[in-house]
Design a protein around this motif. Sequence first.
Motif, PDB file in Angstrom:
ATOM      1  N   SER B   5       0.841  -1.190   0.000  1.00 33.74           N
ATOM      2  CA  SER B   5       0.000   0.000   0.000  1.00 33.74           C
ATOM      3  C   SER B   5       0.876   1.241   0.000  1.00 33.74           C
ATOM      4  O   SER B   5       1.954   1.252   0.584  1.00 33.74           O
ATOM      5  CB  SER B   5      -0.913   0.003   1.228  1.00 33.74           C
ATOM      6  N   SER B   6       0.401   2.257  -0.683  1.00 32.85           N
ATOM      7  CA  SER B   6       1.152   3.509  -0.756  1.00 32.85           C
ATOM      8  C   SER B   6       0.723   4.392   0.401  1.00 32.85           C
ATOM      9  O   SER B   6      -0.449   4.717   0.548  1.00 32.85           O
ATOM     10  CB  SER B   6       0.854   4.196  -2.097  1.00 32.85           C
ATOM     11  N   ILE B   7       1.671   4.767   1.243  1.00 32.00           N
ATOM     12  CA  ILE B   7       1.310   5.563   2.413  1.00 32.00           C
ATOM     13  C   ILE B   7       1.807   6.996   2.304  1.00 32.00           C
ATOM     14  O   ILE B   7       1.515   7.812   3.160  1.00 32.00           O
ATOM     15  CB  ILE B   7       1.830   4.930   3.711  1.00 32.00           C
ATOM     16  N   LEU B   8       2.561   7.303   1.282  1.00 29.62           N
ATOM     17  CA  LEU B   8       3.020   8.678   1.092  1.00 29.62           C
ATOM     18  C   LEU B   8       3.533   8.813  -0.325  1.00 29.62           C
ATOM     19  O   LEU B   8       4.260   7.959  -0.812  1.00 29.62           O
ATOM     20  CB  LEU B   8       4.136   9.002   2.092  1.00 29.62           C
ATOM     21  N   THR B   9       3.109   9.868  -0.999  1.00 30.08           N
ATOM     22  CA  THR B   9       3.585  10.108  -2.354  1.00 30.08           C
ATOM     23  C   THR B   9       4.163  11.516  -2.424  1.00 30.08           C
ATOM     24  O   THR B   9       4.018  12.309  -1.508  1.00 30.08           O
ATOM     25  CB  THR B   9       2.442   9.974  -3.382  1.00 30.08           C
ATOM     26  N   GLY B  10       4.789  11.811  -3.551  1.00 34.85           N
ATOM     27  CA  GLY B  10       5.303  13.156  -3.762  1.00 34.85           C
ATOM     28  C   GLY B  10       6.569  13.459  -3.008  1.00 34.85           C
ATOM     29  O   GLY B  10       6.949  14.625  -2.872  1.00 34.85           O
ATOM     30  N   LEU B  11       7.231  12.425  -2.492  1.00 28.30           N
ATOM     31  CA  LEU B  11       8.495  12.665  -1.798  1.00 28.30           C
ATOM     32  C   LEU B  11       9.564  13.089  -2.789  1.00 28.30           C
ATOM     33  O   LEU B  11       9.542  12.702  -3.961  1.00 28.30           O
ATOM     34  CB  LEU B  11       8.956  11.391  -1.093  1.00 28.30           C
ATOM     35  N   ASN B  12      10.492  13.878  -2.314  1.00 30.25           N
ATOM     36  CA  ASN B  12      11.633  14.242  -3.140  1.00 30.25           C
ATOM     37  C   ASN B  12      12.658  13.124  -3.008  1.00 30.25           C
ATOM     38  O   ASN B  12      13.221  12.933  -1.932  1.00 30.25           O
ATOM     39  CB  ASN B  12      12.223  15.568  -2.663  1.00 30.25           C
ATOM     40  N   PRO B  13      12.897  12.362  -4.063  1.00 28.13           N
ATOM     41  CA  PRO B  13      13.743  11.178  -3.920  1.00 28.13           C
ATOM     42  C   PRO B  13      15.231  11.472  -4.010  1.00 28.13           C
ATOM     43  O   PRO B  13      16.038  10.558  -4.074  1.00 28.13           O
ATOM     44  CB  PRO B  13      13.299  10.303  -5.091  1.00 28.13           C
ATOM     45  N   GLN B  15      17.242  12.502  -1.796  1.00 26.31           N
ATOM     46  CA  GLN B  15      17.912  11.937  -0.618  1.00 26.31           C
ATOM     47  C   GLN B  15      17.038  10.826  -0.069  1.00 26.31           C
ATOM     48  O   GLN B  15      15.862  11.057   0.217  1.00 26.31           O
ATOM     49  CB  GLN B  15      18.098  13.029   0.439  1.00 26.31           C
ATOM     50  N   PRO B  16      17.566   9.597   0.071  1.00 29.59           N
ATOM     51  CA  PRO B  16      16.726   8.512   0.595  1.00 29.59           C
ATOM     52  C   PRO B  16      16.182   8.849   1.976  1.00 29.59           C
ATOM     53  O   PRO B  16      16.851   9.496   2.785  1.00 29.59           O
ATOM     54  CB  PRO B  16      17.695   7.331   0.672  1.00 29.59           C
ATOM     55  N   LEU B  17      14.981   8.400   2.213  1.00 31.25           N
ATOM     56  CA  LEU B  17      14.351   8.641   3.506  1.00 31.25           C
ATOM     57  C   LEU B  17      15.078   7.885   4.603  1.00 31.25           C
ATOM     58  O   LEU B  17      15.529   6.763   4.411  1.00 31.25           O
ATOM     59  CB  LEU B  17      12.905   8.144   3.484  1.00 31.25           C
ATOM     60  N   CYS B  29       9.806   9.592   9.449  1.00 25.10           N
ATOM     61  CA  CYS B  29      10.636   9.588   8.245  1.00 25.10           C
ATOM     62  C   CYS B  29      11.159  11.000   7.982  1.00 25.10           C
ATOM     63  O   CYS B  29      10.419  11.977   8.104  1.00 25.10           O
ATOM     64  CB  CYS B  29       9.837   9.159   7.022  1.00 25.10           C
ATOM     65  N   ASN B  31      14.102  13.194   5.265  1.00 24.35           N
ATOM     66  CA  ASN B  31      15.083  13.133   4.184  1.00 24.35           C
ATOM     67  C   ASN B  31      15.830  14.452   4.005  1.00 24.35           C
ATOM     68  O   ASN B  31      16.584  14.604   3.042  1.00 24.35           O
ATOM     69  CB  ASN B  31      14.428  12.706   2.860  1.00 24.35           C
TER      70      ASN B  31
END
Lengths: 138, 943
Positions: B5-13, B15-17, B29, B31
Motif C-alpha cells: 500500500s502507498s502511504i506517502l507520495t510526492g516525496l523528493n527522492p 535523498q533517501p528517507l 521519516c 530526508n
Amino acid sequence: MFIGRFQLGDFVTLVVWCRDSAGTPAVPTAHPQAKIYDAAGSLVQTHDLPLVDSADTTGRFRFELPLGTQYAVGYYDVKIDYTISSVVYSELMSFQVLAGGHTDGSLIAAELYNSPNSPWLVAETDRGTLLAHRNPRA
Amino acid sequence: MATPSSILTGLNPFQPLEAVATDDGQLFCANGIDSVRRWDGQAAAAVLAGVAAPATALVMTGAVSLSATTLVNSAGGLEPRQVVIDVASNQMFATYSHASWNRIRKGALDGSGWTDVVLSAGTPEDLAIDFASGLMYWSAPGAGRIRRATTAGASVTDLVTTTSPRGLALDLTNGFMYWVGDTGTTIKRANLNGGDQATILSGLTNAYGLAIDVTGGQLYYTTTSPAALWRVDTTGANNTQVANGFGTAVYVELDMTNRVAYVSQGNAGSIIYRCDLNGSNLSAWITGLSGPYGMKLDSSTGRMYFCAYAVNNIQRVSARPIDGKYIAYSRFLDAQGNPSALSPVSEEATIAGASQINFTSVPVPAGGSNVVKRQILRNTNGQSVTVYVDVETTDLASTSFSSTRSDSELFDQEPVALFDESGASLVNAYGIARTDKPVLFPFSGRLFLAGEVVYDKGSLVLTSGSPTVTGVQTDFVAGFVGRFLRVKGQSTSYEISAVGSATGLTLLSNYSGASGLFEYEIRSAPAERLTYYFSGSGQPTGWDTADGISVPQPGDTITGMLDAGSFLYLLLERSVYRLTYDTHPGRDGRQFLAVRRGCVNQRCWVQFGAQTFILDRQGVYLFDGGNDQDVSAPIQTLFQRPNDDGIPRINWARRRFFHACVDTAAGVVRFFVALGNCRYPQHALAFRVTTQEWSIEEYPFPVACSTNLTSTPAYPILGSSARRLLVLGGGQLDVTNGKLGSTRVPVTAATYLSVSYDSATYVIPTADVVGAPLVVTKGRGKGQLRTIVSASGGVLTVKRPFNVLPDATSEVQIGGIPWTWRSRRFYWDMTEQNTPRQCDVLFRPADGSLDLRLYESSSTTPTNAGLDLASDGVRVRRGDPDYEIDLATVDGQVQCQFDEATDRRAPGSNDFTLELRGVGATRPLRIRRLVVAGSEEGQRSGS
C-alpha cells in the motif's frame, strides 16, 4: 546512435556534448532540449538537459530520463537540439523499452517497522512514493 | 509479497528517507528536504509530524454584549414567568401563567426532561423553593393566593389568601416569606406556613418584583412606574430608591458575592440591567432579549437563568463579570490531538466588568496543513504560569471568536502549564521539526535530527543583477527558503527567500555573477550544518527548534548517529563524537571526540553482535565507542583515487545511496557501494566477521537499500529495481525461488537476445523467472550473465544481447549467481623435479560443474592448460585456462594435473594461486578441500 535497452522504471541517460561548427566544445545559449518520440512518431516527452561536469568539460549536458507511465514496450527516438551562435545543432539517438520493470522505479530506502498491530516493511521508491508491505516474511 | 500500500507520495527522492520507529509504535521519516512525516501503521497515509504554530498574535478585548442560550423553547410552555434552579440536584423549575398552561414544570438545568409538576396552579407567577425541605412556594395573582406544594407536585396547599400577590421571596433562616401585595401597593410578610401575616411597607405605587438579602436584612424591590429599584429593611425601615432609568423594571435578582443587582424589563422590554447594590455602575448588561421576566443566578458558575416571556423561552446567560489583566495565545491541533507550539502572546488586556471577551485577528492555519482544530488559551486574572483552553473550534476560517467564561469557569477547562519547575518552556516544545536534516535517530525517549543535504540536482539559468533563479530538472521545495545557494566555481552564497515552483526560486539578494547556465548546490545555513536537534522526552512530535546543539568540528559534516551502551554517537564525515547527558541534552549534555574516523552516511554502519562496523572514506573500521580498528586493509585499493590500473574505485559521488546490512546467519556484514559509474550500488564489500575475510560481490541489478527481517533467521532484505524486495540468503538462486520446475537447461538454439530450450522436457515457471539472471554455464558462450525479461513458449528473452552466441553445446542456469574463490599464495617446489604438480578437489557431488584456474608468477592472467584431457570428471582443452570439473562425479573427488601447463625451468617467481569459479544452483555446493601437490610446503589444503 542506439543507447540501449531498458525496462520501465529504469533511467535512460541522455548525454550531449555541445560543439560549435568547428567542433570545439561550447556552451549553448540555452539548455539543450530533448524530444522523445515513440515508434509511431508521436512526441512522448520533452525535457531540458541540465549542465554537468562544467569544471572539467565545456558544454556537456546530461539527463537521467525516468521511464514512467508515458512509456511502453517498444522503440523510441530521441532528438536533442541546442543552439550555438544562432545555429541549431541536433543529435539523434534511440533506445528500446523491453518488457518488465515497474514505473515506480527502484527502491532506495527500506526499514522494518514493528507497529503495535503488525510488522511492516516500509520502502521508498526513487519516484518519491513510500510503500508499506504488511507482515514481510521470506 | 502482496501488493504494497502507498502511504506517502510526492516525496523528493534526491535523498533517501531515513525511517525510524519510536517506543510508542510510530514510524518517523526524514530526508532533509521534505517535512518530517509520521505513520502509525494503521492510517492510510503518513502525516506531517508535528503541527506548525500560528505565526501571529490575536487581539483580545472585553465586551458587555452577551448572547443567550435557549434551554426550553415554546414547546415547553407559554408565558414563562419565573425560573428557579438547584445546581446540586441539577433541577430547574418554572411557572407558566398562560391560561391554557397554568402550571409549574421542571427539568434538568440544560432544559432536558421538561415535564409537569403542578397542573392548574392558578396562573402561577413568582416561584421560590426550599430545596432542603422539598417545598416550593408560588404566587398566583389571578387566584389571589400564595400556594405551596412539594417539589414533586404533591400536597398543594393555599397558604395565603390576598389580593394579587407577586414578588415572592423566602427567608429560610428566619422562617419568613415576603411578597408584594395589594396590587403593588404593599410589601407583606408571613411565616412559611402563611401565619402571622403583616404589612411591613405600604403606600407603594406599582411595586412588582422582590428579592431578599437575608444576611443584610434588606429587601430589594422594583416599581414599574417609575421604573426603579428600591431597598428597604425587612423591618420596613429605610425605604430608599437605589437606582432608576430602567425604562421598565419588573423582576430583581441579587448576586451577593459580587454585590450586584440584576433588573429585568419584563414583557415589553428587551434588557436585563446590572448595577451595584448601591445603585452605581448601572448598565444594560444584556440586550436584544424578548421580554425578560423572572431570573435566577447560579452563583457557582455565574450563569443567569431567565424567562424570555415574549417568545416563551427559558434561557441562560453568563452573568459573572470578567475583570482583570489577561493574555491569550492560540494554537493548532492535528487529527491526533497533537498541539502546535503557542502563537506569539497577545498584548495584555485590562478588562473591567466585561461579560464577554472578544478575540479578533485569530490566526488561521495555512492551506493544506494538517490542522483540524484551533484553540484559544487565556490566563486567569494576572497569573502567567498556566493558561486554559477558553475556545476550542473546528472552524479553521473565522478570525473572530468570543468567550463568556469567568476565571472560575476557566479553572474547569483544560489547563496548559507554560513552564516546568526549572522555568523551561513546556508548551512551546511542540512544533515542526526542521526540514533540512536527513538523519533521524531515536535515543532515550527522544528523536534526534541532524545532518544536512547538499542539493545539486539539475542546473540553473542565472541572470546577473537578478534575484530570480530558473532551474532545469530541479525539484525545489518550499523548505529551501532560508537555505543558501552557491554557484559551483563561485565563492558567493545567496540566501533563498522564496520558492515559487519546482523550477523557480528567488534569492534574498541579486545574483552578482555573470549570466548563463550553471551547476549549483543548495545547503543549509553554515551555522546549521553541524547543529543537531532533539524532540521533547517522550514527545516525538514536539520539537523546540531553539534546542539545537553544535558539534565543535568546523568543516566537517554530521552524517549519522548511532547508539552504543548508554551513549549517543554523532557520526561525522571525518570524526565521531560521543554525547552524554543526564536529563536534557541542551542543558546538561557534554560532547567528547571519540575517534578520528567518520561515517559515509546514516545507513553505512551496522552492529554485528556487540561489534559496530562503520564505512568511511578511508575504509571500514571496527568501533567500540572509544577506539577504532581498521579491518579493510585487503580492499584498500577500492578506496584509493582512480587511475589506469583497470580496477574500479568507489564512486563517492553516489554515497548517499550507500548502505550496509548484516547477515547474522552467515556471519557477514556487507557495505553496498557504487563502483565506477553506477547510479545505485551494485557491489557489496562483504566482510566475513569470523574469518576476517573480504570478498567483493557483484549484483546483476541495483541494490539501493537494505534492511533485515525480524524473523529468525533475520535475512537481509535488499531493495532493487522495479520496486523489488529480494531476500539475501533465503535460497541458492537469485530472484527465482528454484522450488518449482527446472533451473538448469540445455540450449537448443539461440539468438543474440534469446535462448530456446526443450519446453517439453524442462518445465520452467515463466512468471517466476522474469527479472532473474541467466548464466551460460557450459559450452559456447560460457560465463555470460544476462537478465531474463520474458519467458514463454520455450524461449527465454534476455535484456542485453549476448557477446558470444550460445548454441546447442551450451547450458544455462536460471537464477544462477556467479561466484569465484581465490586461494592464498603458494610456491612451487623447484627442487623436487619429479613431484607432480596437481590439485585434488574434494566436494559433495551435485549437478553442474565448476572451473579451476591456475595463476602463476603473480600474473592476473590464468595459465592455459597444456593438453586436451577429458577423463575422471575433469575436462580441459589445450590453450584454455579452465579445468572444468564435473560435479556429478560419483566419489566427489577429481584431480587436476598442471605438469603440462607449468614450466619448471621458467625464470622468475615460482608463486601461484588457485581459483575456483562456478555458478550457484538449486542445491548448495560444498567444496570440502583442495589438496595441492608440488608446492614448497608439501601438501597444502584449503576449503
